[in-house]
Design an enzyme around this catalytic site. Structure first.
Site, PDB file in Angstrom:
ATOM      1  N   ASP A   1       0.160   5.106   0.876  1.00 44.96           N
ATOM      2  CA  ASP A   1       0.031   6.070   1.965  1.00 44.96           C
ATOM      3  C   ASP A   1      -0.119   5.353   3.305  1.00 44.96           C
ATOM      4  OD1 ASP A   1       0.078   8.062  -0.021  1.00 44.96           O
ATOM      5  OD2 ASP A   1      -2.090   7.962  -0.270  1.00 44.96           O
TER       6      ASP A   1
ATOM      7  N   ASP B   1       0.890  -1.153   0.000  1.00 44.99           N
ATOM      8  CA  ASP B   1       0.000   0.000   0.000  1.00 44.99           C
ATOM      9  C   ASP B   1       0.936   1.214   0.000  1.00 44.99           C
ATOM     10  OD1 ASP B   1      -2.387   1.603   0.323  1.00 44.99           O
ATOM     11  OD2 ASP B   1      -1.882   1.765   2.447  1.00 44.99           O
TER      12      ASP B   1
END
Length: 172
Positions: free
Chosen positions: A15, A13
Protein backbone atom coordinates in the site's frame (compact mmCIF):
# COMPACT_ATOMS: atom_id res chain seq x y z
CA UNK A 1 26.80 -29.28 1.49
CA UNK A 2 25.56 -27.74 -1.73
CA UNK A 3 25.30 -24.02 -2.24
CA UNK A 4 22.49 -22.48 -4.18
CA UNK A 5 23.33 -19.67 -6.54
CA UNK A 6 21.88 -16.45 -5.23
CA UNK A 7 19.90 -13.71 -6.94
CA UNK A 8 19.14 -10.20 -5.81
CA UNK A 9 15.59 -9.32 -4.79
CA UNK A 10 13.29 -6.34 -4.76
CA UNK A 11 11.02 -6.29 -1.72
CA UNK A 12 7.98 -4.11 -2.41
CA UNK A 13 5.80 -2.64 0.28
CA UNK A 14 2.23 -2.91 -1.02
CA UNK A 15 0.00 0.00 0.00
CA UNK A 16 1.49 3.29 -1.17
CA UNK A 17 4.04 1.62 -3.46
CA UNK A 18 2.22 -0.84 -5.74
CA UNK A 19 -1.24 0.60 -5.15
CA UNK A 20 -2.71 3.85 -3.88
CA UNK A 21 -3.06 3.64 -0.10
CA UNK A 22 -6.76 3.97 0.67
CA UNK A 23 -6.45 2.78 4.27
CA UNK A 24 -7.21 -0.85 5.13
CA UNK A 25 -7.60 -1.96 1.52
CA UNK A 26 -8.81 -5.52 1.02
CA UNK A 27 -11.24 -5.33 -1.93
CA UNK A 28 -10.10 -5.54 -5.53
CA UNK A 29 -12.92 -3.17 -6.54
CA UNK A 30 -11.22 -0.41 -4.52
CA UNK A 31 -7.68 -1.31 -5.61
CA UNK A 32 -5.95 1.24 -7.84
CA UNK A 33 -2.46 0.49 -9.17
CA UNK A 34 0.25 3.15 -8.85
CA UNK A 35 1.35 4.36 -12.31
CA UNK A 36 3.96 1.98 -13.67
CA UNK A 37 3.55 -0.56 -10.84
CA UNK A 38 2.79 -3.62 -12.97
CA UNK A 39 5.53 -2.64 -15.40
CA UNK A 40 7.95 -2.19 -12.48
CA UNK A 41 7.32 -5.75 -11.31
CA UNK A 42 7.81 -7.01 -14.88
CA UNK A 43 11.11 -5.07 -15.08
CA UNK A 44 12.26 -6.68 -11.81
CA UNK A 45 11.35 -10.12 -13.22
CA UNK A 46 13.13 -9.44 -16.53
CA UNK A 47 16.22 -8.19 -14.68
CA UNK A 48 16.58 -11.56 -12.95
CA UNK A 49 15.60 -10.34 -9.49
CA UNK A 50 13.16 -12.02 -7.15
CA UNK A 51 10.04 -9.89 -6.66
CA UNK A 52 8.48 -10.01 -3.20
CA UNK A 53 5.71 -8.14 -1.41
CA UNK A 54 6.08 -7.46 2.32
CA UNK A 55 3.05 -5.71 3.81
CA UNK A 56 1.68 -4.97 7.27
CA UNK A 57 -2.04 -5.78 7.31
CA UNK A 58 -3.24 -4.68 10.76
CA UNK A 59 -6.78 -4.38 9.40
CA UNK A 60 -7.01 -8.10 10.18
CA UNK A 61 -6.02 -7.50 13.81
CA UNK A 62 -8.51 -4.61 13.98
CA UNK A 63 -11.36 -6.84 12.76
CA UNK A 64 -11.88 -4.85 9.54
CA UNK A 65 -11.31 -7.87 7.30
CA UNK A 66 -10.11 -11.48 7.45
CA UNK A 67 -6.82 -13.09 6.46
CA UNK A 68 -8.75 -14.81 3.66
CA UNK A 69 -9.55 -11.35 2.25
CA UNK A 70 -5.82 -10.52 2.13
CA UNK A 71 -5.12 -13.81 0.32
CA UNK A 72 -7.97 -13.22 -2.12
CA UNK A 73 -6.66 -9.75 -2.96
CA UNK A 74 -3.14 -11.10 -3.44
CA UNK A 75 -4.46 -13.77 -5.83
CA UNK A 76 -6.29 -11.04 -7.76
CA UNK A 77 -3.07 -8.98 -7.89
CA UNK A 78 -1.16 -12.02 -9.18
CA UNK A 79 -3.72 -12.43 -11.98
CA UNK A 80 -3.48 -8.73 -12.86
CA UNK A 81 0.31 -8.97 -12.98
CA UNK A 82 0.23 -12.15 -15.07
CA UNK A 83 -1.86 -10.28 -17.66
CA UNK A 84 1.16 -8.04 -18.34
CA UNK A 85 3.75 -10.82 -18.11
CA UNK A 86 4.83 -10.12 -14.52
CA UNK A 87 4.80 -12.13 -11.30
CA UNK A 88 5.49 -11.89 -7.58
CA UNK A 89 7.65 -14.73 -6.25
CA UNK A 90 6.09 -14.53 -2.78
CA UNK A 91 3.52 -12.41 -0.96
CA UNK A 92 4.20 -11.91 2.76
CA UNK A 93 1.93 -10.08 5.15
CA UNK A 94 1.74 -9.53 8.89
CA UNK A 95 -1.78 -9.38 10.37
CA UNK A 96 -0.57 -8.66 13.92
CA UNK A 97 -0.69 -5.45 15.92
CA UNK A 98 0.35 -4.94 19.57
CA UNK A 99 -2.92 -3.12 20.42
CA UNK A 100 -5.26 -5.29 18.37
CA UNK A 101 -8.84 -5.65 19.56
CA UNK A 102 -8.78 -9.28 18.34
CA UNK A 103 -6.77 -11.21 20.91
CA UNK A 104 -5.19 -13.82 18.63
CA UNK A 105 -3.52 -11.01 16.64
CA UNK A 106 -2.53 -8.88 19.67
CA UNK A 107 1.22 -9.27 19.83
CA UNK A 108 4.55 -7.69 19.03
CA UNK A 109 5.54 -9.65 15.96
CA UNK A 110 9.06 -9.99 14.58
CA UNK A 111 7.34 -9.83 11.16
CA UNK A 112 5.58 -6.48 11.62
CA UNK A 113 7.58 -3.67 10.05
CA UNK A 114 9.72 -1.92 11.25
CA UNK A 115 10.87 -5.37 12.42
CA UNK A 116 12.63 -7.27 9.61
CA UNK A 117 10.93 -10.68 9.99
CA UNK A 118 9.04 -10.81 6.69
CA UNK A 119 12.24 -9.91 4.82
CA UNK A 120 14.50 -12.30 6.75
CA UNK A 121 11.94 -15.11 6.44
CA UNK A 122 11.99 -14.68 2.64
CA UNK A 123 15.79 -14.56 2.61
CA UNK A 124 15.78 -17.90 4.45
CA UNK A 125 13.31 -19.52 2.02
CA UNK A 126 14.82 -18.14 -1.20
CA UNK A 127 18.48 -17.86 -2.30
CA UNK A 128 18.60 -14.06 -2.00
CA UNK A 129 21.79 -12.07 -2.48
CA UNK A 130 21.21 -9.56 0.33
CA UNK A 131 24.10 -7.31 -0.70
CA UNK A 132 22.43 -6.66 -4.07
CA UNK A 133 18.82 -6.51 -2.84
CA UNK A 134 16.59 -3.52 -2.13
CA UNK A 135 13.32 -2.75 -0.44
CA UNK A 136 11.02 -0.08 -1.85
CA UNK A 137 8.68 1.42 0.70
CA UNK A 138 6.73 4.60 1.33
CA UNK A 139 7.19 4.91 5.12
CA UNK A 140 10.18 5.25 7.45
CA UNK A 141 9.21 1.89 9.05
CA UNK A 142 9.85 0.20 5.68
CA UNK A 143 13.38 1.61 5.56
CA UNK A 144 13.96 0.58 9.19
CA UNK A 145 12.95 -3.00 8.33
CA UNK A 146 15.29 -3.03 5.34
CA UNK A 147 18.19 -1.71 7.44
CA UNK A 148 17.51 -4.31 10.17
CA UNK A 149 17.52 -7.07 7.51
CA UNK A 150 20.81 -5.84 6.06
CA UNK A 151 19.49 -4.62 2.72
CA UNK A 152 19.20 -1.19 1.13
CA UNK A 153 15.90 0.63 1.54
CA UNK A 154 14.54 3.22 -0.88
CA UNK A 155 11.70 5.64 -0.18
CA UNK A 156 9.06 5.93 -2.91
CA UNK A 157 6.66 8.83 -2.43
CA UNK A 158 5.03 9.46 -5.80
CA UNK A 159 5.50 9.26 -9.53
CA UNK A 160 5.88 6.36 -11.91
CA UNK A 161 7.10 3.23 -10.14
CA UNK A 162 8.65 1.72 -13.28
CA UNK A 163 10.83 4.83 -13.71
CA UNK A 164 11.79 4.69 -10.02
CA UNK A 165 12.69 0.97 -10.21
CA UNK A 166 14.64 1.41 -13.45
CA UNK A 167 16.78 4.08 -11.75
CA UNK A 168 17.14 1.98 -8.59
CA UNK A 169 18.29 -1.12 -10.50
CA UNK A 170 20.62 0.98 -12.66
CA UNK A 171 22.32 2.44 -9.61
CA UNK A 172 22.72 -0.89 -7.86
Amino acid sequence: MTTRSTRPAVFFDRDGVLNHDTSYLFESAKFKWIDGAREAVRLVNQSGYFAFIVTNQSGVARGLYEESDVLTLHCWMADELAAVGAHIDAFEYCPDHPEAPIERYRRDSHRRKPAPGMITDLMTRFPVAADRSILIGDQPRDLEAARAAGIRGLLFREGNLETFVRQALGSH
